[in-house]
Design an enzyme around this catalytic site. Structure first.
Site, PDB file in Angstrom:
ATOM      1  N   LYS A  66      29.349  27.942   1.684  1.00 52.53           N
ATOM      2  CA  LYS A  66      29.571  29.270   2.284  1.00 52.53           C
ATOM      3  C   LYS A  66      31.022  29.342   2.747  1.00 52.53           C
ATOM      4  O   LYS A  66      31.377  28.828   3.803  1.00 52.53           O
ATOM      5  CB  LYS A  66      28.613  29.502   3.453  1.00 52.53           C
ATOM      6  CG  LYS A  66      28.710  30.907   4.039  1.00 52.53           C
ATOM      7  CD  LYS A  66      27.709  31.108   5.156  1.00 52.53           C
ATOM      8  CE  LYS A  66      27.788  32.550   5.679  1.00 52.53           C
ATOM      9  NZ  LYS A  66      29.126  32.881   6.221  1.00 52.53           N
ATOM     10  N   CYS A 359      28.495  48.583  40.754  1.00 54.14           N
ATOM     11  CA  CYS A 359      29.371  48.544  39.589  1.00 54.14           C
ATOM     12  C   CYS A 359      30.815  48.265  40.016  1.00 54.14           C
ATOM     13  O   CYS A 359      31.347  48.966  40.890  1.00 54.14           O
ATOM     14  CB  CYS A 359      29.303  49.872  38.843  1.00 54.14           C
ATOM     15  SG  CYS A 359      30.471  50.010  37.474  1.00 54.14           S
TER      16      CYS A 359
END
Length: 514
Positions: A66, A359
């Site tokens: 690969k 947040c």
């Protein structure tokens, strides 16, 4: 003929693949199995599923390295190379024909005879290790740009707007498969087809071979893994494909991957470094994701300074503390992650991380709903972090795919208050006419780069419905779901109509129809 939509004369045209260039599912060997656990279970399961479906006895597989490069598609008509494209999102890619013509490894005219009228050959463009090092050495001596690694070097070289630049890069190519075939026939097996491609002038890796059953696959994996460091090119695993095309057709596909092929990835390279801090990133759906700040270290040829910590449960499970020595790896040789903490190296000065309940971008409450592993900001689009991330998603490759509008450009335009909603992207050229100074006079910009950006934006004023749905960034609606919705509703008008609440229809009376 594949459909081609030109973006602009200084951009790559879009090429719709006649047959999608699918990705592969991955299998891994567990390097640290528990007692009684099969480290190669994923590979054995792959073979077992094929065996149960086909029920043909012994199975032959083509086993191949690969390569770690850039997948491309080459189209030949009557033996002449007419078009080359990148894989892109699998459904469509970029027309890089002019650049591919500069690669000596790619035949412009097929050798021999007997080729189909239309033949699409697929393979990997890569940069050999020795050529990569030689190129970088020359660049250092002459003040040129040094390439980060062979994979990025190959991808970047092939996407140069000037083919003359591509011609100066040491690129090679291996063929590994076929796509569309018309006006002719190919052999009944993948291995015989590769042998025929060799005869027609395509380079095919000498490491490709046919093996029998799962034991043959695992033996190949071990042999290539042992030889990996001595190869002339980078690989990140091996690929197994059922050799018989009739069996491939019978097995078919799942979502974006074939059932008859799989990539058996090598273990990720690991390294030890110090976790110097933890930052919280806010995503487009409000998810608060912890990111580890690391003392920079090279892993697999790439300098790593950040790694994902996924969520607060992951931090608790691994008992990650600021100041810890940690083992990191690039999962799938791509995404850096923390594998474990070396608790034996602790000095007592390490600090536990306290997960925020608000947040960090807008101060809104961050909550974790029952059953969810993620804590989310409740600020919605008043949260600048969410708004910016939604804009990045909107222009991303699988969405509107606006060339040149990367993350840093989005952030710069947000800071200058030129972008707030997706619609602002398509009003940007008009806004620029009244800007003082205009964008073409900003640091790092110029008339050509601004003109190219506006051309790319204008080329995306009309896109496929599935891309539009995906671009909206709705939770739970990924690429596959967007395609299903587009196939169901067919037009955006139908989709919008389905979203409008309709009053309930009156129920017929009991004696209706009597």
């Amino acid at each position: 003929q594949p459909a081609i939509a030109a973006v602009a004369d200084h951009y790559f045209a879009e090429v719709r693949h006649a047959i999608p260039m699918l990705s592969l599912g991955n299998a891994f060997t567990n390097p640290d199995p528990k007692p009684g656990e099969d480290p190669d279970k994923e590979v054995r399961d792959f073979v077992r599923r094929i065996d149960e479906t086909l029920d043909r006895g012994a199975l032959a597989f083509s086993a191949e390295p690969k390569l770690d490069g850039l997948a491309i598609s080459l189209r030949y008509e009557h033996g002449v190379f007419v078009q080359g494209a990148t894989r892109g999102d699998g459904a469509s890619g970029e027309d890089v024909t002019a650049n591919l013509r500069t690669l000596k490894a790619i035949p412009l005219q097929l050798r021999g005879s007997g080729w189909p009228d239309v033949l699409e050959v697929r393979g990997e463009v890569y940069m050999p290790r020795a050529d990569f090092e030689k190129y970088n050495e020359h660049a250092r001596l002459h003040g040129g740009k040094v390439l980060a690694n062979p994979r990025n070097g190959a991808a970047g070289s092939l996407r140069q707007l000037d083919p003359a630049v591509t011609a100066q890069r040491p690129l090679s190519f291996f063929a590994y498969g076929i796509g569309e075939v018309a006006g002719g026939a190919l052999p009944a097996t993948h291995s015989a087809t590769l042998a025929l491609l060799r005869e027609w002038g395509f380079p095919v890796s000498d490491l490709v071979t046919v093996v029998q059953g799962v034991e043959g696959l695992l033996a190949y994996y071990q042999r290539i893994g042992a030889a990996r460091d001595g190869l002339a090119f980078d690989i990140d695993g091996v690929v197994y494909k059922l050799d018989d095309y009739a069996g491939q057709r019978e097995l078919g596909f799942v979502s974006r991957a074939p059932r008859w092929a799989i990539a058996h990835k090598f273990p990720a390279e690991q390294a030890v470094t110090i976790l110097s801090g933890i930052d919280i990133q806010v995503g487009r759906t409000g998810a608060l994701t912890p990111v580890a700040r690391l003392e920079p270290i090279t892993v697999g040829g790439v300098v790593v300074s950040n790694a994902t910590l996924h969520n607060e449960d992951e931090i608790a499970r691994k008992d990650v503390r600021i100041g810890d020595h940690v083992v990191i790896q690039r999962a799938g040789d791509v995404i850096p992650q923390i594998v474990k903490v070396l608790t034996e190296k602790r000095t007592g000065k390490e600090k536990k991380f306290h997960y925020p309940d608000h947040c960090p971008a807008c101060g809104s409450l961050a909550i974790r709903e029952e059953g969810d592993v993620v804590r989310r900001c409740t600020g919605g689009l008043i949260c600048p972090a969410q708004a910016v991330e939604r804009l990045k998603h909107f222009v991303s490759r699988l969405a509107f795919d606006i060339e040149g509008m990367g993350e840093k450009i989005i952030e710069e335009l947000w800071e200058k208050e030129l972008l707030r909603t997706p619609g602002d992207i398509f009003r940007l050229e008009e806004k620029n006419k009244s800007l003082q100074p205009p964008m073409q006079e900003w640091d790092g910009w110029g008339a050509l780069s601004v003109r190219n950006l506006f051309a790319a934006i204008n080329a995306r004023r009309t896109i496929a419905l599935d891309r539009f749905i995906y671009a909206l960034g709705i939770r739970q609606i990924g690429e596959a779901t967007a395609k299903r919705l587009a196939a169901t509703y067919e037009t955006v008008e139908n989709l919008l109509e389905s979203l409008v609440p309709h009053p309930p229809q009156p129920r017929p009376s009991d004696d209706a129809g009597s």
